[in-house]
Write a protein that holds these residues in place. Structure first.
Motif, PDB file in Angstrom:
ATOM      1  N   ARG A  34     101.891 -14.188 108.779  1.00 22.44           N
ATOM      2  CA  ARG A  34     102.051 -13.497 110.065  1.00 22.44           C
ATOM      3  C   ARG A  34     101.330 -12.151 109.969  1.00 22.44           C
ATOM      4  NH1 ARG A  34     107.680 -10.488 111.156  1.00 22.44           N
ATOM      5  NH2 ARG A  34     107.424  -9.802 113.308  1.00 22.44           N
TER       6      ARG A  34
ATOM      7  N   TYR B 142     109.072  -8.623 121.912  1.00 21.28           N
ATOM      8  CA  TYR B 142     109.986  -8.121 120.865  1.00 21.28           C
ATOM      9  C   TYR B 142     110.245  -6.623 121.096  1.00 21.28           C
ATOM     10  CZ  TYR B 142     111.229  -7.114 115.885  1.00 21.28           C
ATOM     11  OH  TYR B 142     111.829  -6.719 114.722  1.00 21.28           O
TER      12      TYR B 142
ATOM     13  N   SER C 158     113.811 -11.423 112.357  1.00 18.32           N
ATOM     14  CA  SER C 158     113.856 -10.166 113.128  1.00 18.32           C
ATOM     15  C   SER C 158     114.261 -10.411 114.577  1.00 18.32           C
ATOM     16  CB  SER C 158     112.475  -9.512 113.149  1.00 18.32           C
ATOM     17  OG  SER C 158     112.049  -9.233 111.857  1.00 18.32           O
TER      18      SER C 158
ATOM     19  N   THR D 184     102.970  -7.205 107.007  1.00 14.01           N
ATOM     20  CA  THR D 184     104.294  -6.788 107.464  1.00 14.01           C
ATOM     21  C   THR D 184     105.128  -6.406 106.249  1.00 14.01           C
ATOM     22  OG1 THR D 184     105.687  -8.768 107.350  1.00 14.01           O
ATOM     23  CG2 THR D 184     104.111  -8.705 109.145  1.00 14.01           C
ATOM     24  N   CYS D 185     106.085  -5.512 106.484  1.00  9.98           N
ATOM     25  CA  CYS D 185     106.930  -5.060 105.357  1.00  9.98           C
ATOM     26  C   CYS D 185     107.863  -6.166 104.889  1.00  9.98           C
ATOM     27  CB  CYS D 185     107.783  -3.871 105.774  1.00  9.98           C
ATOM     28  SG  CYS D 185     106.838  -2.545 106.473  1.00  9.98           S
ATOM     29  N   ILE D 186     108.134  -7.123 105.785  1.00  6.78           N
ATOM     30  CA  ILE D 186     109.099  -8.165 105.417  1.00  6.78           C
ATOM     31  C   ILE D 186     108.416  -9.484 105.086  1.00  6.78           C
ATOM     32  CG2 ILE D 186     110.999  -7.141 106.715  1.00  6.78           C
ATOM     33  CD1 ILE D 186     110.491  -9.346 108.865  1.00  6.78           C
TER      34      ILE D 186
ATOM     35  N   PHE E  51     118.112  -4.183 111.058  1.00  3.80           N
ATOM     36  CA  PHE E  51     116.906  -4.285 110.233  1.00  3.80           C
ATOM     37  C   PHE E  51     116.864  -3.085 109.289  1.00  3.80           C
ATOM     38  CE2 PHE E  51     112.547  -3.917 109.044  1.00  3.80           C
ATOM     39  CZ  PHE E  51     111.967  -5.168 109.207  1.00  3.80           C
TER      40      PHE E  51
ATOM     41  N   ARG F  33     111.736   0.331 118.924  1.00  2.00           N
ATOM     42  CA  ARG F  33     112.923   0.188 118.077  1.00  2.00           C
ATOM     43  C   ARG F  33     113.528   1.551 117.731  1.00  2.00           C
ATOM     44  NH1 ARG F  33     112.466  -4.185 113.306  1.00  2.00           N
ATOM     45  NH2 ARG F  33     111.502  -2.610 112.023  1.00  2.00           N
TER      46      ARG F  33
ATOM     47  N   ASN G 259     100.965  -1.598 111.857  1.00  2.00           N
ATOM     48  CA  ASN G 259     101.081  -3.065 111.780  1.00  2.00           C
ATOM     49  C   ASN G 259     101.854  -3.647 112.969  1.00  2.00           C
ATOM     50  OD1 ASN G 259     103.485  -2.025 110.799  1.00  2.00           O
ATOM     51  ND2 ASN G 259     103.761  -3.613 109.254  1.00  2.00           N
ATOM     52  N   PHE G 260     102.767  -2.849 113.547  1.00  2.00           N
ATOM     53  CA  PHE G 260     103.465  -3.246 114.784  1.00  2.00           C
ATOM     54  C   PHE G 260     103.374  -2.058 115.740  1.00  2.00           C
ATOM     55  CE2 PHE G 260     105.041  -6.217 111.709  1.00  2.00           C
ATOM     56  CZ  PHE G 260     105.137  -7.401 112.412  1.00  2.00           C
TER      57      PHE G 260
ATOM     58  N   MET H  27     107.624  -1.104 116.723  1.00  2.00           N
ATOM     59  CA  MET H  27     108.208  -0.105 115.822  1.00  2.00           C
ATOM     60  C   MET H  27     108.477   1.200 116.561  1.00  2.00           C
ATOM     61  SD  MET H  27     108.583  -1.840 113.096  1.00  2.00           S
ATOM     62  CE  MET H  27     108.766  -3.245 114.185  1.00  2.00           C
TER      63      MET H  27
ATOM     64  N   GLU I 265     112.201   3.245 106.931  1.00  2.00           N
ATOM     65  CA  GLU I 265     111.967   1.791 106.826  1.00  2.00           C
ATOM     66  C   GLU I 265     110.663   1.650 106.053  1.00  2.00           C
ATOM     67  OE1 GLU I 265     110.602  -1.362 106.940  1.00  2.00           O
ATOM     68  OE2 GLU I 265     110.307  -1.432 109.107  1.00  2.00           O
TER      69      GLU I 265
HETATM   70  C1  SIN Z   1     107.763  -4.538 109.618  1.00  2.00           C
HETATM   71  O1  SIN Z   1     107.081  -5.253 108.935  1.00  2.00           O
HETATM   72  O2  SIN Z   1     107.887  -3.352 109.353  1.00  2.00           O
HETATM   73  C2  SIN Z   1     108.495  -5.034 110.821  1.00  2.00           C
HETATM   74  C3  SIN Z   1     108.601  -6.479 110.910  1.00  2.00           C
HETATM   75  C4  SIN Z   1     109.568  -6.940 111.967  1.00  2.00           C
HETATM   76  O3  SIN Z   1     110.182  -6.139 112.669  1.00  2.00           O
HETATM   77  O4  SIN Z   1     109.710  -8.149 112.090  1.00  2.00           O
END
Ligand code: SIN
Length: 485
Positions: free
Chosen positions: A285, A113, A448, A290-292, A454, A166, A158-159, A163, A257
């Motif tokens: 997950r 990713y 994603s 995760t933020c989402i 995003f 991106r 978390n990523f 992140m 974000e």
């Molecule tokens: C996030 O949780 O900030 C990122 C999640 C994603 O990119 O799928």
């Protein structure tokens, strides 16, 4: 130290400033822990505000020639970097799991990713177009796009890979330079990434990585230094607000974000199996970090009981453990403090009347693990309804009507991701347009990718990452009036 890499050169513990690997100026280091075992896996250099300034000044210098290159040459660097990440996928995944805890299959997925942003923006960076506007006879009005300037990025644990790419991929693609502070919990992934960038031919100063035990020294310099024209941040809403205030003095552009409180709305007419599968993967997950991720499961009364039953049966199949073991489906939570915070939220909900269907306690696997938890009997007036849980806890709320579902979904200051399960085409449109979120997944929660914009609305932030829209965050629009023709 227990990390076994095929290429030991990817385990870096020094900061990377102006093309050099260096120790912290004051000799300070900080430990990076494996959250599954509590073991220290590395001691990493902690940089000072002075070193941050040095990196920013180097970025300004490097950017002068970088922005002047043809887009194709910038693109070539990103392509080479992309390929090196693919070539080293397994080592990057092992490093990530060791410092972050997510299971290896998720880390491998995140490396791919993350790499996809380099590929995407290597291509998209060649397509930064301007405009010629309809004008009067004696003039032409021209609009050009230019790189915003030196960018400072602050990224989360978390990523630890995606992140970063991106942000850095679009920045470099359009001609900006970047200084980056990775999360103190997960600096190793960031340092390995910049090692690969160096191998790909990264010019000195263009991308510096500044690990630090504390956020304030590096963050303070990034937000106050007038050379920095933009700050991009992924993390909590609280920290995002603070950074925005700090950036106000020098009127920097920001991309934020921030936190989420994602609803998964499941209507009676939905495909139940698909809804359960989608909610499960979204909720658990990365152990819910995760933020989402699904924060509130909103299920219509007619299928509520069936949904809870299937959801719980699936959660019982999870294999919790050290992410480095291939059999593990779900890893630890990042820190013991995070475990305590999650448990406090569950305790508060139970005190307010929630029922624990599964979990609800620290796991027997150890103090970094929280049992995958399902709560029912939860209502809109409970504190859990409004809070981002950031852990493996699924509160399942009941609703009766479409209108009520929309109201519940919108009853939060957040507006990042949301999900709707229904087979009614009219309802798909009404709900997608009626809920205040930057992203809506319809009958899908894995939304994603590098090709989509995003980002969130309300207190979930501003700006978009990925896609053709993600370039705009790193570009200024300049109007040139060509007069006297
Ligand atoms: C996030 O949780 O900030 C990122 C999640 C994603 O990119 O799928």
């Amino acid at each position: 130290m227990s990390i076994q890499l095929k290429d030991a050169g990817l385990l870096k513990t020094q900061a990377y400033i102006d093309g050099q690997w260096v120790d912290g100026e004051e000799g300070v280091t900080f430990p990076v822990l494996n959250p599954a075992t509590g073991e220290t896996i590395a001691e990493v250099a902690s940089v000072t505000a002075g070193q941050t300034r040095q990196a920013i000044e180097a970025a300004e210098k490097a950017m002068k020639s970088w922005r002047a290159l043809p887009a194709k040459e910038r693109s070539d660097l990103l392509e080479r970097w992309h390929q090196l990440i693919l070539d080293n996928q397994e080592d990057l995944a092992v490093l990530m799991t060791a410092e972050q805890g997510k299971p290896l299959f998720e880390s491998r997925g995140e490396v791919m990713y993350g790499a996809s942003f380099l590929k995407w923006f290597a291509e998209e960076g060649k397509r930064v177009y301007g405009d010629v506007l309809p004008s009067t006879q004696d003039r032409r009005s021209i609009v050009i796009k230019q790189p915003v300037g030196v960018v400072a990025a602050i990224t989360p644990w978390n990523f630890p890979n995606a992140m970063i790419t991106r942000k850095v991929a679009p920045a470099l693609a359009v001609g900006c330079a970047m200084v980056l502070k990775p999360a103190a919990e997960t600096p190793l992934s960031a340092l390995a990434l910049v090692e690969l960038a160096e191998r790909a031919g990264l010019p000195a100063g263009l991308f510096s990585v500044l690990p630090s035990a504390t956020a304030s020294a590096v963050g303070g310099e990034m937000t106050s230094n007038p050379i920095v024209k933009k700050v991009t941040f992924t993390g909590s809403t609280g920290v995002g607000k603070l950074l925005m205030k700090q950036c106000a003095d020098t009127v920097k552009r920001t991309s934020m974000e921030l936190g989420g409180n994602a609803p998964v709305i499941v209507f009676d007419d939905a495909d139940l199996d698909k809804a359960v599968a989608g909610a499960l993967v979204s909720k658990y997950r990365n152990s819910g970090q995760t933020c989402i991720c699904a924060n509130r499961l909103l299920v219509q009364a007619g299928i509520y009981d069936a949904f809870v039953e299937k959801f719980a049966a699936a959660v019982k199949e999870f294999r919790i453990g050290n992410g480095l073991e291939e059999s593990t489906t779900h890893g630890p939570v990042i820190t013991e403090k995070a475990v305590a915070d999650i448990h406090a939220k569950v305790d508060a909900a139970v005190a307010e009347g929630a029922e624990v269907v599964l979990g609800g306690k620290v796991s027997e696997q150890g103090s970094h693990f929280y049992e995958p938890t399902i709560l029912t009997g939860v209502t809109q007036d409970m504190s859990l309804f409004k809070e981002e849980i950031f852990g493996p806890v699924a509160p399942i709320f009941k609703f009766e009507t479409e209108e009520e579902a929309i109201d519940m979904a919108n009853d939060t200051e957040f507006g990042l991701a949301s999900y709707v399960y229904t087979n009614d085409l009219g309802r798909i449109w009404r709900v997608s347009e009626g809920i205040d979120y930057g992203m809506v997944g319809v009958n899908e929660t894995m939304i994603s990718s590098e090709i989509i914009p995003f980002g969130g609305v309300k207190e979930s932030g501003q700006g978009r990452e990925g896609s053709k829209y993600g370039l705009d965050d790193y570009l200024e629009t300049k109007y040139i009036c060509l007069g006297g023709l």
